[in-house]
Scaffold this motif. Structure first.
Motif, PDB file in Angstrom:
ATOM      1  N   GLU A  30       0.833  -1.199   0.000  1.00 21.27           N
ATOM      2  CA  GLU A  30       0.000   0.000   0.000  1.00 21.27           C
ATOM      3  C   GLU A  30       0.870   1.252   0.000  1.00 21.27           C
ATOM      4  N   GLN A  32       1.760   4.487   1.650  1.00 19.00           N
ATOM      5  CA  GLN A  32       1.622   5.029   2.994  1.00 19.00           C
ATOM      6  C   GLN A  32       2.124   6.477   3.032  1.00 19.00           C
ATOM      7  N   LYS A  85      -2.676  -0.114  -3.654  1.00 18.74           N
ATOM      8  CA  LYS A  85      -3.757   0.718  -3.122  1.00 18.74           C
ATOM      9  C   LYS A  85      -3.205   1.821  -2.223  1.00 18.74           C
ATOM     10  N   SER A  87      -3.279   3.447   1.288  1.00 13.38           N
ATOM     11  CA  SER A  87      -3.630   2.969   2.630  1.00 13.38           C
ATOM     12  C   SER A  87      -4.685   3.865   3.266  1.00 13.38           C
ATOM     13  N   LYS A  88      -5.379   3.325   4.256  1.00 11.14           N
ATOM     14  CA  LYS A  88      -6.376   4.116   4.971  1.00 11.14           C
ATOM     15  C   LYS A  88      -5.733   5.311   5.660  1.00 11.14           C
ATOM     16  N   ASN A  89      -4.532   5.106   6.193  1.00  8.65           N
ATOM     17  CA  ASN A  89      -3.833   6.203   6.871  1.00  8.65           C
ATOM     18  C   ASN A  89      -3.519   7.334   5.908  1.00  8.65           C
ATOM     19  N   VAL A  91      -5.047   7.967   3.024  1.00  5.44           N
ATOM     20  CA  VAL A  91      -6.325   8.580   2.637  1.00  5.44           C
ATOM     21  C   VAL A  91      -6.781   9.566   3.700  1.00  5.44           C
ATOM     22  N   GLN A  92      -6.569   9.205   4.962  1.00  8.18           N
ATOM     23  CA  GLN A  92      -6.966  10.097   6.059  1.00  8.18           C
ATOM     24  C   GLN A  92      -6.171  11.402   6.015  1.00  8.18           C
ATOM     25  N   GLU A  95      -7.733  13.578   3.510  1.00  6.36           N
ATOM     26  CA  GLU A  95      -8.967  14.162   4.045  1.00  6.36           C
ATOM     27  C   GLU A  95      -8.655  15.281   5.033  1.00  6.36           C
TER      28      GLU A  95
END
Length: 299
Positions: A30, A32, A85, A87-89, A91-92, A95
């Motif tokens: 991912e 990061q 992809k 990572s969720k981190n 993406v955060q 945001e």
């Protein structure tokens, strides 16, 4: 999330693409935040490197720390452009940046805003204070953010000077047209498009008239009220007074007569910029000296 990507500046998009490339090279599953910080440090022209140079900080140790963290991230021999992809981190963090962008009333998410929004998130919170005065970094980034937003929103007064073909009449007027991208034999160029073109407005004023060796020309000042590609060059060509030495919009005959009197290069100069200081709101007036090629042409 898709709306965030529509609001990214070109530099922000480029740095994300670089982060993806670094993650692929490192065989990480991912993308990061470590990859994005690494991408910023690897790009000598990035906002972060500009700030480090301004603060006389050597980036070498910081970059080694970031690379070390990236090496510890999960790896996969099967990772590829097709399956990697965000990572969720990470993406955060995007945001977070979008939130600060909205709070500031900005139109786009730039790198400076992104960094400001994530100074308290990892890996920025643990790595940057080891090498940088974070409060000073934040102050410098905020000043840059306000200045960049002024440029994007045209919230400043720009004046250009140009030697143009002929003697424009009247001596002062406003040029208004709609411009869009077109294609010519010489490549892409802007054209007047009354249907789909974007509104383009420029004020001009004649400063002086001259003539030499079958070439009539004038020095004019130009104040654009919009920022279309080649706006000044196209509008002056449409008025019948192309900028001297313009290889894209002047005719062959005009270019030949210009060269016959010793002219070289495009005779357009960004002369004066008036704006408010991004932090103190003090009025600033920045003037760039007339370039030698434009002085010597008229001597």
């Amino acid at each position: 999330m898709n709306n965030i990507f529509e609001k990214l500046t070109h530099n922000m998009t480029q740095n994300i693409e670089s982060a993806v490339s670094l993650a692929l090279h490192n065989k990480n599953q991912e993308v990061q935040s470590e990859h994005f910080l690494w991408a910023l440090l690897a790009n000598s022209d990035s906002v972060l490197n500009q700030m480090l140079r301004k603060m006389n900080i050597d980036k070498v140790a910081l970059e080694l720390d970031v690379k070390s963290l990236s090496e510890k991230l999960p790896k996969s021999s099967s990772v590829s452009k097709e399956n990697i992809k965000l990572s969720k981190n990470f993406v955060q963090t995007l945001e977070n940046g979008a939130g600060l962008m909205t709070q500031n009333g900005d139109s786009y998410l730039a790198v400076d805003t992104f960094i400001l929004a994530n100074l308290k998130t990892e890996p920025y919170a643990s790595l940057l204070p080891k090498y940088i005065d974070v409060s000073e970094l934040a102050k410098n980034l905020e000043a840059l953010r306000r200045l960049n937003e002024s440029f994007r929103e045209r919230d400043m007064d720009k004046t250009y000077l140009a030697w143009v073909s002929g003697h424009p009449e009247p001596h002062a007027a406003r040029m208004t047209s709609r411009l869009s991208k077109g294609v010519a034999i010489a490549g892409e160029r802007m054209v007047v498009d009354d249907v789909d073109g974007k509104l383009s407005v420029t004020d001009y004023q004649v400063i002086t008239h001259h003539a030499q060796d079958n070439l009539n020309y004038a020095l004019i000042s130009l104040k654009p009220h919009s920022g279309r590609t080649h706006q000044l060059r196209v509008q002056l060509q449409q008025e019948g007074h192309p900028i001297l030495g313009d290889p894209k919009y002047a005719s062959r005959d005009e270019l030949k007569r210009f060269k016959n009197v010793g002219g070289k290069g495009l005779m357009l100069h960004a002369w004066r910029l008036r704006l408010l200081h991004p932090m103190t709101q003090q009025k600033l007036c920045l003037i760039a000296s007339f370039p030698e090629r434009m002085i010597s042409f008229h001597q």
